[in-house]
Motif scaffolding. Structure first.
Motif, PDB file in Angstrom:
ATOM      1  N   THR A 168      42.353 -31.909  -7.741  1.00 31.71           N
ATOM      2  CA  THR A 168      41.034 -32.196  -8.319  1.00 31.71           C
ATOM      3  C   THR A 168      40.641 -31.075  -9.264  1.00 31.71           C
ATOM      4  OG1 THR A 168      40.374 -33.407  -6.337  1.00 31.71           O
ATOM      5  CG2 THR A 168      38.619 -32.644  -7.788  1.00 31.71           C
ATOM      6  N   GLY A 209      34.945 -30.574  -9.336  1.00 31.97           N
ATOM      7  CA  GLY A 209      35.056 -31.911  -8.762  1.00 31.97           C
ATOM      8  C   GLY A 209      34.510 -31.984  -7.348  1.00 31.97           C
ATOM      9  N   ASP A 257      38.564 -38.145  -3.471  1.00 29.10           N
ATOM     10  CA  ASP A 257      38.297 -37.141  -4.501  1.00 29.10           C
ATOM     11  C   ASP A 257      38.022 -37.858  -5.814  1.00 29.10           C
ATOM     12  OD1 ASP A 257      40.796 -37.398  -6.214  1.00 29.10           O
ATOM     13  OD2 ASP A 257      41.747 -36.895  -4.311  1.00 29.10           O
ATOM     14  N   ASP A 258      37.551 -37.099  -6.795  1.00 27.76           N
ATOM     15  CA  ASP A 258      37.290 -37.655  -8.121  1.00 27.76           C
ATOM     16  C   ASP A 258      38.212 -37.033  -9.162  1.00 27.76           C
ATOM     17  OD1 ASP A 258      36.233 -35.145  -8.140  1.00 27.76           O
ATOM     18  OD2 ASP A 258      34.237 -35.726  -8.855  1.00 27.76           O
ATOM     19  N   GLY A 259      39.447 -36.757  -8.723  1.00 29.40           N
ATOM     20  CA  GLY A 259      40.431 -36.171  -9.624  1.00 29.40           C
ATOM     21  C   GLY A 259      41.109 -37.219 -10.498  1.00 29.40           C
ATOM     22  N   GLY A 263      39.556 -41.037  -9.435  1.00 31.92           N
ATOM     23  CA  GLY A 263      40.144 -40.289  -8.350  1.00 31.92           C
ATOM     24  C   GLY A 263      41.004 -41.128  -7.429  1.00 31.92           C
TER      25      GLY A 263
END
Length: 474
Positions: A370, A374, A393-395, A449
């Motif tokens: 990430t 993030g 996650d928002d990766g 993500g």
């Protein structure tokens, strides 16, 4: 072309029945042919009697006086018999006119079959010397066994045999299905097994004919199990032996890096033998090597076959998530990652240390990939028939086409930034298999993500106050 065993058995069993039916039909025909030959001889023996039936009347004209044997033959089967006496030109003098024919060219008897008035007749003709000269005697019989056999072959021979063969085919199909049921059950047992289950197959419940196959499968499973056990033991021993020197090496490199920063602060002139940048690279490589050794050890310990016999214990997933957050908080802070919790009280029977390893690998992967700034969220909650563990996650996420492959060992998506060994998700998937489940990969909230979930099922799943009471009792 290789046919299935069931089809081959059906063919091998039905084919002899068909051959027997054809052989029986041939014997029936030969029997009818023998009877017909006897009947031909009988007709031929009656021709001299017919010739001797011509006598001279009072006026000198020929009179026909049939002898008893010939009269009985013609009267008993009046509808199926006929006779004619013809001159040398083929003109009928006595008898049925339809038996008129061309002059007889041969001196011996002539046999032939002829269709007349919808009936097939067996006809014999022969020239005989009488008191009125040479005349042609003709006898016809419509009860020829060969013709009757030809008419009745379908109804009396082939049709019963075909019905019998059809019934036999159904019976054989049922019997073959019953006989092959142990093989199908064996195939079902093998197909239901996980790749990690290499235990022997039960032989006592198998028929004697199937036991050699089961024994051969068990020998193969034992060889594969021994090979897999040897590989697992090698990885475990190698990883375990590497942990101590790697830990010592990492401690020395860490101390070296701290000393290097004190002696040569960033931007200042260095007096060390190696620049600070190279020491930092060495430190990173040592950390990665140590992590790889720890992951290999965890992978060998998480083997599904080895853990199958281990007892389950009540695990508080909420406490497990909170502990994982505390451990991973420093790493998240260094990467400026917002590590948060979204948990509900839930307890179920599982392997606590394996779930701890699984969650640690998922959170470590999320933090590692990430970008700075993030968000990573750890979740747990009860669900239908079990509990749900989730890390989101928002990766950059994982493309849908790659999600099945990232669960393989040492596989990394091409172009992935950051450090990694490709073992984190593989270890988590192995632990999921130990618990009879698998990882579910999906996109995060808003399509950004990656969200990795694990649905755990158990005989005893508690949430809320019940979970707390159970833990206090334990």
């Amino acid at each position: 072309m290789v046919f299935g065993l069931r089809r081959r058995l059906l063919v091998l069993l039905i084919a002899p029945l068909l051959m027997l039916a054809m052989l029986n039909a041939w014997f029936e025909y030969r029997s009818a042919d023998s009877v017909a030959a006897l009947q031909d001889q009988h007709l031929l023996s009656l021709l001299p009697l017919l010739a001797d039936s011509l006598v001279t009347g009072d006026s000198g004209a020929p009179v026909l006086l049939l002898p008893p044997a010939l009269e009985q033959f013609l009267d008993v089967r009046r509808a199926t018999t006929a006779y004619a006496i013809s001159d040398s030109d083929g003109q009928v003098l006595y008898g049925q006119a339809w038996l008129a024919s061309s002059p007889l060219a041969v001196h011996g008897p002539e046999f032939h079959s002829e269709e007349s008035r919808g009936v097939t007749w067996r006809i014999v003709r022969q020239r005989h010397s009488t008191i009125f000269g040479d005349l042609v005697m003709t006898l016809a019989d419509a009860s020829d066994p060969r013709q009757q056999w030809a008419r009745a072959i379908l109804a009396k021979v082939l049709l019963p045999h075909l019905v019998m063969i059809g019934a036999a085919a159904l019976a054989v199909r049922w019997a073959v299905a019953r006989a092959l049921k142990p093989l199908l059950q064996l195939a079902e047992v093998v197909s239901r097994r996980s790749p990690q289950d290499l235990s022997a197959i039960e032989q006592d419940s198998s028929p004697d004919e199937v036991r050699p196959l089961v024994a051969a499968l068990n020998r193969l499973l034992e060889l594969v199990r021994a090979q897999a056990e040897g590989q697992r033991r090698f990885i475990s021993d190698a990883a375990h032996q590497l942990r101590t020197p790697l830990a010592a090496l990492q401690a020395q490199v860490e101390a070296w890096a701290q000393a290097a920063r004190r002696i040569a602060p960033p931007g200042g002139p260095g007096t060390m033998l190696l620049p600070v940048e190279q020491i930092e690279k060495l430190r990173g490589a040592t950390r990665r090597t140590t992590q790889l050794a720890n992951q290999l050890l965890a992978l060998s310990r998480a083997d599904a076959g080895a853990m199958g016999a281990q007892p389950l214990q009540p695990v508080d997933l909420k406490a497990l998530c909170e502990t994982t957050l505390e451990i991973q908080l420093d790493a998240a802070t260094r990467h400026a990652i917002d590590l948060g919790l979204d948990v509900q009280p839930v307890t179920l029977d599982a392997h606590a240390w394996l779930l701890r390893e699984l969650l640690a690998n998922l959170v470590d992967n999320a933090i590692r990939y990430t970008p700075r700034g993030g968000t990573v969220t750890i979740r747990c909650a009860p669900c239908a028939g079990g509990a749900l563990l989730e890390v989101e996650d928002d990766g950059p996420g994982v493309p849908p086409a790659e999600r099945a492959r990232v669960l393989e060992r040492f596989y990394r998506v091409q172009g992935t930034q950051g450090e990694g060994t490709g073992l984190g998700l593989a270890i988590a998937e192995e632990i999921a298999r130990v618990h009879g489940s698998h990882l579910e990969l999906d996109s995060g909230q808003g399509g950004r993500g990656l969200k990795v979930g694990l649905r755990l099922r158990g005989e005893r799943v508690l949430g809320g106050m019940a979970a707390s009471a159970l833990l206090q009792a334990v």
